[in-house]
Write a protein that holds these residues in place. Structure first.
Motif, PDB file in Angstrom:
ATOM      1  N   PHE A  74       0.802  -1.227   0.000  1.00 35.51           N
ATOM      2  CA  PHE A  74       0.000   0.000   0.000  1.00 35.51           C
ATOM      3  C   PHE A  74       0.836   1.279   0.000  1.00 35.51           C
ATOM      4  O   PHE A  74       0.287   2.375  -0.155  1.00 35.51           O
ATOM      5  N   LEU A  75       2.156   1.190   0.145  1.00 32.62           N
ATOM      6  CA  LEU A  75       2.974   2.387   0.309  1.00 32.62           C
ATOM      7  C   LEU A  75       2.892   3.340  -0.884  1.00 32.62           C
ATOM      8  O   LEU A  75       2.742   4.558  -0.703  1.00 32.62           O
ATOM      9  N   ILE A  76       3.034   2.818  -2.082  1.00 33.33           N
ATOM     10  CA  ILE A  76       3.033   3.685  -3.262  1.00 33.33           C
ATOM     11  C   ILE A  76       1.699   4.418  -3.390  1.00 33.33           C
ATOM     12  O   ILE A  76       1.655   5.630  -3.619  1.00 33.33           O
ATOM     13  N   THR A  77       0.613   3.679  -3.213  1.00 36.32           N
ATOM     14  CA  THR A  77      -0.712   4.311  -3.258  1.00 36.32           C
ATOM     15  C   THR A  77      -0.862   5.345  -2.150  1.00 36.32           C
ATOM     16  O   THR A  77      -1.402   6.438  -2.374  1.00 36.32           O
ATOM     17  N   ALA A  78      -0.388   5.009  -0.952  1.00 29.76           N
ATOM     18  CA  ALA A  78      -0.477   5.946   0.173  1.00 29.76           C
ATOM     19  C   ALA A  78       0.320   7.207  -0.099  1.00 29.76           C
ATOM     20  O   ALA A  78      -0.108   8.313   0.265  1.00 29.76           O
ATOM     21  N   GLY A  79       1.483   7.067  -0.730  1.00 30.48           N
ATOM     22  CA  GLY A  79       2.271   8.246  -1.073  1.00 30.48           C
ATOM     23  C   GLY A  79       1.524   9.166  -2.022  1.00 30.48           C
ATOM     24  O   GLY A  79       1.549  10.394  -1.868  1.00 30.48           O
ATOM     25  N   LYS A  80       0.855   8.582  -2.992  1.00 30.17           N
ATOM     26  CA  LYS A  80       0.062   9.386  -3.930  1.00 30.17           C
ATOM     27  C   LYS A  80      -1.121  10.052  -3.228  1.00 30.17           C
ATOM     28  O   LYS A  80      -1.463  11.210  -3.516  1.00 30.17           O
ATOM     29  N   LEU A  81      -1.742   9.315  -2.298  1.00 26.35           N
ATOM     30  CA  LEU A  81      -2.860   9.901  -1.549  1.00 26.35           C
ATOM     31  C   LEU A  81      -2.399  11.118  -0.742  1.00 26.35           C
ATOM     32  O   LEU A  81      -3.125  12.109  -0.635  1.00 26.35           O
ATOM     33  N   GLY A  82      -1.195  11.039  -0.177  1.00 24.38           N
ATOM     34  CA  GLY A  82      -0.664  12.179   0.553  1.00 24.38           C
ATOM     35  C   GLY A  82      -0.443  13.377  -0.344  1.00 24.38           C
ATOM     36  O   GLY A  82      -0.782  14.515   0.019  1.00 24.38           O
ATOM     37  N   ASP A  83       0.135  13.150  -1.520  1.00 25.92           N
ATOM     38  CA  ASP A  83       0.330  14.249  -2.472  1.00 25.92           C
ATOM     39  C   ASP A  83      -1.003  14.837  -2.912  1.00 25.92           C
ATOM     40  O   ASP A  83      -1.146  16.047  -3.079  1.00 25.92           O
ATOM     41  N   VAL A 123      -1.089  -1.580   6.584  1.00 24.65           N
ATOM     42  CA  VAL A 123      -1.756  -0.665   5.654  1.00 24.65           C
ATOM     43  C   VAL A 123      -1.840   0.743   6.241  1.00 24.65           C
ATOM     44  O   VAL A 123      -1.549   1.736   5.557  1.00 24.65           O
ATOM     45  N   PHE A 124      -2.215   0.847   7.505  1.00 21.34           N
ATOM     46  CA  PHE A 124      -2.283   2.172   8.129  1.00 21.34           C
ATOM     47  C   PHE A 124      -0.884   2.750   8.337  1.00 21.34           C
ATOM     48  O   PHE A 124      -0.696   3.966   8.262  1.00 21.34           O
ATOM     49  N   GLY A 125       0.093   1.886   8.587  1.00 22.78           N
ATOM     50  CA  GLY A 125       1.463   2.360   8.659  1.00 22.78           C
ATOM     51  C   GLY A 125       1.922   2.937   7.330  1.00 22.78           C
ATOM     52  O   GLY A 125       2.686   3.914   7.283  1.00 22.78           O
ATOM     53  N   ALA A 126       1.439   2.338   6.244  1.00 28.81           N
ATOM     54  CA  ALA A 126       1.767   2.839   4.919  1.00 28.81           C
ATOM     55  C   ALA A 126       1.191   4.239   4.689  1.00 28.81           C
ATOM     56  O   ALA A 126       1.788   5.066   3.995  1.00 28.81           O
ATOM     57  N   LEU A 127       0.036   4.524   5.251  1.00 28.14           N
ATOM     58  CA  LEU A 127      -0.530   5.877   5.149  1.00 28.14           C
ATOM     59  C   LEU A 127       0.310   6.875   5.945  1.00 28.14           C
ATOM     60  O   LEU A 127       0.497   8.024   5.534  1.00 28.14           O
ATOM     61  N   LEU A 128       0.835   6.431   7.050  1.00 31.31           N
ATOM     62  CA  LEU A 128       1.526   7.320   7.985  1.00 31.31           C
ATOM     63  C   LEU A 128       2.924   7.715   7.502  1.00 31.31           C
ATOM     64  O   LEU A 128       3.284   8.901   7.504  1.00 31.31           O
ATOM     65  N   LEU A 129       3.719   6.750   7.065  1.00 27.97           N
ATOM     66  CA  LEU A 129       5.131   7.017   6.789  1.00 27.97           C
ATOM     67  C   LEU A 129       5.388   7.975   5.627  1.00 27.97           C
ATOM     68  O   LEU A 129       6.122   8.959   5.786  1.00 27.97           O
ATOM     69  N   THR A 204      -0.130  19.151  -1.999  1.00 30.67           N
ATOM     70  CA  THR A 204       0.909  19.654  -2.895  1.00 30.67           C
ATOM     71  C   THR A 204       0.632  19.312  -4.349  1.00 30.67           C
ATOM     72  O   THR A 204       1.245  19.870  -5.247  1.00 30.67           O
ATOM     73  N   ASP A 205      -0.273  18.353  -4.578  1.00 30.01           N
ATOM     74  CA  ASP A 205      -0.582  17.935  -5.948  1.00 30.01           C
ATOM     75  C   ASP A 205      -2.085  17.727  -6.079  1.00 30.01           C
ATOM     76  O   ASP A 205      -2.565  16.706  -6.552  1.00 30.01           O
ATOM     77  N   ARG A 400       6.542  18.453  -4.993  1.00 22.38           N
ATOM     78  CA  ARG A 400       5.225  18.014  -5.427  1.00 22.38           C
ATOM     79  C   ARG A 400       5.061  16.502  -5.313  1.00 22.38           C
ATOM     80  O   ARG A 400       3.963  16.003  -5.063  1.00 22.38           O
ATOM     81  N   PHE A 401       6.156  15.790  -5.518  1.00 20.31           N
ATOM     82  CA  PHE A 401       6.104  14.331  -5.480  1.00 20.31           C
ATOM     83  C   PHE A 401       6.799  13.771  -4.246  1.00 20.31           C
ATOM     84  O   PHE A 401       7.273  12.630  -4.246  1.00 20.31           O
ATOM     85  N   ALA A 402       6.850  14.558  -3.180  1.00 16.85           N
ATOM     86  CA  ALA A 402       7.539  14.104  -1.971  1.00 16.85           C
ATOM     87  C   ALA A 402       6.891  12.857  -1.391  1.00 16.85           C
ATOM     88  O   ALA A 402       7.580  11.962  -0.882  1.00 16.85           O
ATOM     89  N   GLY A 403       5.575  12.776  -1.446  1.00 13.10           N
ATOM     90  CA  GLY A 403       4.883  11.604  -0.905  1.00 13.10           C
ATOM     91  C   GLY A 403       5.215  10.345  -1.676  1.00 13.10           C
ATOM     92  O   GLY A 403       5.510   9.295  -1.095  1.00 13.10           O
ATOM     93  N   VAL A 404       5.176  10.426  -3.003  1.00 18.99           N
ATOM     94  CA  VAL A 404       5.487   9.264  -3.834  1.00 18.99           C
ATOM     95  C   VAL A 404       6.952   8.866  -3.678  1.00 18.99           C
ATOM     96  O   VAL A 404       7.283   7.685  -3.569  1.00 18.99           O
ATOM     97  N   ALA A 405       7.854   9.860  -3.671  1.00 18.59           N
ATOM     98  CA  ALA A 405       9.280   9.561  -3.509  1.00 18.59           C
ATOM     99  C   ALA A 405       9.539   8.886  -2.169  1.00 18.59           C
ATOM    100  O   ALA A 405      10.318   7.926  -2.074  1.00 18.59           O
TER     101      ALA A 405
END
Length: 525
Positions: A74-83, A123-129, A204-205, A400-405
Motif C-alpha cells: 500500500f505504500l506507493i498508493t499511500a504516497g500518492k494519496l498524501g500528495d 496498511v495504516f502504517g503505509a498511510l503514515l510514513l 501539494t498535488d 510536489r512528489f515528496a509523498g510518492v518519492a
C-alpha cells in the motif's frame, strides 16, 4: 513539467516555534517511531507468541511479513494519496488506524487472526510514513534537508533497533500482548502533537488524478513478490506456488513500467529514476534493510535459544546497536549538508559489512563484548546508509512528489526486509537440513531420517532442539548441542551472505553524485 513551491502564509495565532519546520519534525516523531518500532518489536516477542498460540516458524515469519506485506503493497498508493489530499490529513488517518489495529492484534485469540490484523496495521502504517516524510520535504529547504533526514533517520533507527529492547522488557514484565498495547498511549501523543503543531492541510498535488490502473498493477506486483519471498523458505523456491508468484510479480511489474509511460499524471513519474542518486539510493535501501531485518529476526533466536537469555536480556544485548543508530544519524545529517550523500553512505555500508561479518563468526560461547562490538559497527553503518539513501531519494525529488518519492524509499526498505528474512531464512533452513545429521552422528546419536529432519527443521531454526520422548539428561544435552551447532552453521552462512551484499552495495554507492543539496531552482520531472 516544472514544479515550483511557495511558502504558505503562517496561520493566525501560531507561535514562532509552531511556524518552524522543526515543529513538524517534533509532531511526526511519535507516529514515525511507532510504525518503525512495530517492525522489530515482535522480534523478541516471537518466541512468546509461538509458545502462547502454538505457532510454527513459518507462522512466526508471517507475523513479521504480514506487517511488511501491508506496508509494502500500500505504500506507493499511500504516497500518492498524501500528495493528492494533503500530508496532514493522511498522517492523522494513518495514526488513528494504526492504534486501533494494534488493539485488535493484542486481542487476537489465534495466530491467523493476529497475522490478519498485522496486515491491516501495515496498511495504516503505509498511510503514515510517506505523509510524514512528505511533511518534512515540504517544510525544510533543500540546504537543511540533510540535517532533518538525519534526525528523522535517528528516530526510525532508534525505534527499529530499540524494538527488541522494549519488546524484551514488555514481554518479560507482562506478556506478548503488551508490545501492541503500548501503541495506545504512543498513538495518543502522536495525534495530539499533530493536531497542535502541523499546519492546516495543504495538498501539494491537489489537481492530479489517481492512476487507478497503475495502482492495481504495482499493488499486485508487490503483493506477489512479497508472497513468494514469504512462502519460498517453507515450501521451496522451486515449488509451483513460488514460481507462479514470482512470475506474476515480474509480469505485473513490467506491465506497470510500460503503463506509467502513457498517462499524463502517472502514479510514479519515471523521470524520478533518471537521477542516478535516486536509483542507486533505492538499491542501497534494499541492501540496508536486508541486513537489518534479516539479522534482527535470527539474532534473537540465537540469543534466546542458543545462549539462553531472557527476552529482557536479549533486548539489552542489542542496546549497543540502538545507541549507535540514535547517535550517528543526526551527525550523518550534518555531514550530508556539507559533503553530500556519497561518502557517508559508502563508509556506512563498509562498517555494516564488517559488523555483519563479525556476527557471521558467532559461536555458542561468544562473549558479549564481541557481540556488542559487532552491533556497534552494524548500528553506525546502517544509520549512515539510512540517512544517506533517504536524502538521495527524497532530496532529489520535487516537493510536489515528496509523498510518492518517500513511498518508493519506504517500499524499498520493506521489500528489503522481506527479502532479508526470506533469503536468509532459506539459507538457514537448507544449511540445518544438510548439517544436522552430521552433528547427530558426531555426538553419537542416531541420524534423523528425511521425514524427521523436515519436522525438526523449524524448531532448530528457532534455536531450539527436538528431544526424543523419555530422553535422559545426557541424551538431552547431546541433542541440544547438535541442534545448536546446526543452527550456528546456518546463521554463519546467512550472515556471511548479508555481509557480502553490503560490501557489493558499498561499491555501487561510489557511483552516487557527491554534490550537496542547495536551495536552487525547481526540479524538472
Amino acid at each position: 513539467m516544472t514544479t515550483q513551491t511557495t511558502a504558505a502564509p503562517p496561520d493566525q495565532g501560531r507561535t514562532r516555534f509552531t511556524e518552524s519546520p522543526w515543529a513538524t519534525l517534533v509532531a511526526i516523531a511519535f507516529g514515525v517511531m511507532m510504525v518503525a518500532l512495530d517492525g522489530t518489536i515482535v522480534a523478541v516477542a516471537n518466541p512468546s507468541i509461538g509458545a502462547s498460540l502454538g505457532a510454527s516458524l513459518a507462522e512466526l515469519q508471517w507475523v513479521t511479513h504480514g506487517y511488511l506485506l501491508g506496508l509494502a503493497v500500500f505504500l506507493i498508493t499511500a504516497g500518492k494519496l498524501g500528495d493528492r489530499f494533503g500530508y496532514r490529513n493522511t498522517y492523522l488517518v494513518g495514526v488513528a488506524g494504526f492504534v486501533l489495529s494494534s488493539v485488535a492484534i493484542a486481542l487476537s485469540s489465534g495466530v491467523i487472526m493476529l497475522i490478519a490484523f498485522r496486515i491491516v496495521q501495515g496498511v495504516f502504517g503505509a498511510l503514515l510514513l510517506p505523509s510524514a516524510m512528505g511533511l518534512l520535504r515540504a517544510s525544510f529547504p533543500p540546504s537543511k534537508l540533510g540535517r532533518a533526514f538525519g534526525v528523522f533517520g535517528s528516530l526510525i533507527g532508534a525505534a527499529t533497533a530499540g524494538g527488541p529492547i522494549l519488546g524484551g522488557l514488555l514481554v518479560g514484565a507482562f506478556s506478548w500482548e503488551a508490545v501492541f498495547y503500548i501503541n495506545v498511549p504512543v498513538g495518543a501523543v502522536a495525534l495530539g502533537l499533530a493536531l497542535w503543531l502541523i499546519a492546516a492541510n495543504r495538498p501539494t498535488d491537489a489537481g492530479s488524478r489517481m492512476d487507478l490502473p497503475g495502482i492495481v498493477l504495482i499493488s499486485v506486483a508487490i503483493f506477489a513478490l512479497v508472497w513468494a519471498l514469504v512462502e519460498a523458505p517453507s515450501i521451496g523456491w522451486a515449488h509451483p506456488v513460488t514460481l507462479v508468484s514470482l512470475g506474476v510479480a515480474v509480469l505485473f511489474g513490467v506491465a506497470f513500467v510500460l503503463w506509467e509511460r502513457k498517462p499524463e499524471q502517472p502514479l510514479i513519474p519515471l523521470g524520478l529514476f533518471a537521477h542516478p542518486s535516486v536509483s542507486i539510493g533505492v538499491v542501497l535501501t534494499v541492501a540496508m534493510a536486508l541486513g537489518l531485518m534479516g539479522s534482527l529476526f535470527f539474532i534473537t533466536f540465537y540469543l534466546q535459544g542458543v545462549r539462553g537469555m531472557s527476552p529482557a536480556q536479549t533486548g539489552l544485548q542489542l542496546i549497543s546497536m540502538t545507541a549507535m543508530m540514535a547517535v550517528t544519524s543526526p551527525i550523518a545529517g550534518r555531514v550530508l549538508d556539507r559533503v553530500g550523500a556519497r561518502l557517508p553512505t559508502t563508509l556506512g555500508l563498509l562498517s555494516a559489512s564488517v559488523g555483519m561479518f563479525l556476527l557471521s563468526r558467532l559461536a555458542a560461547d561468544t562473549g558479549v563484548v564481541y557481540i556488542s562490538a559487532a552491533f556497534v559497527l552494524l548500528g553506525v553503518g546502517l544509520s549512515l546508509v539510512m540517512t544517506g539513501a533517504t536524502a538521495a531519494i527524497i532530496g532529489n525529488a520535487p516537493v510536489r512528489f515528496a509523498g510518492v518519492a518517500s513511498a518508493v524509499q519506504q517500499a524499498a526498505m520493506q521489500l528489503g526486509g522481506s527479502l532479508g528474512t526470506a533469503v536468509l531464512g532459506a539459507v538457514m533452513s537448507a544449511t540445518i537440513v544438510s548439517t544436522l545429521p552430521g552433528h547427530y552422528a558426531a555426538a553419537g546419536l542416531a541420524e534423523p531420517s528425511t521425514g524427521e529432519l523436515s519436522s525438526m527443521q523449524s524448531t532448530v531454526a528457532q534455536g531450539g532442539a527436538v528431544l526424543p520422548e523419555g530422553a535422559d539428561t545426557g541424551m538431552a544435552a547431546a541433542v541440544t548441542q547438535a541442534s545448536n551447532l546446526a543452527f550456528l552453521d546456518g546463521l554463519q552462512l546467512a550472515f556471511g551472505i548479508a555481509a557480502a551484499v553490503m560490501l557489493v552495495a558499498a561499491g555501487l554507492s561510489l557511483f552516487m553524485k557527491s554534490g550537496r543539496m542547495t536551495d536552487g531552482p525547481a526540479v524538472h520531472v
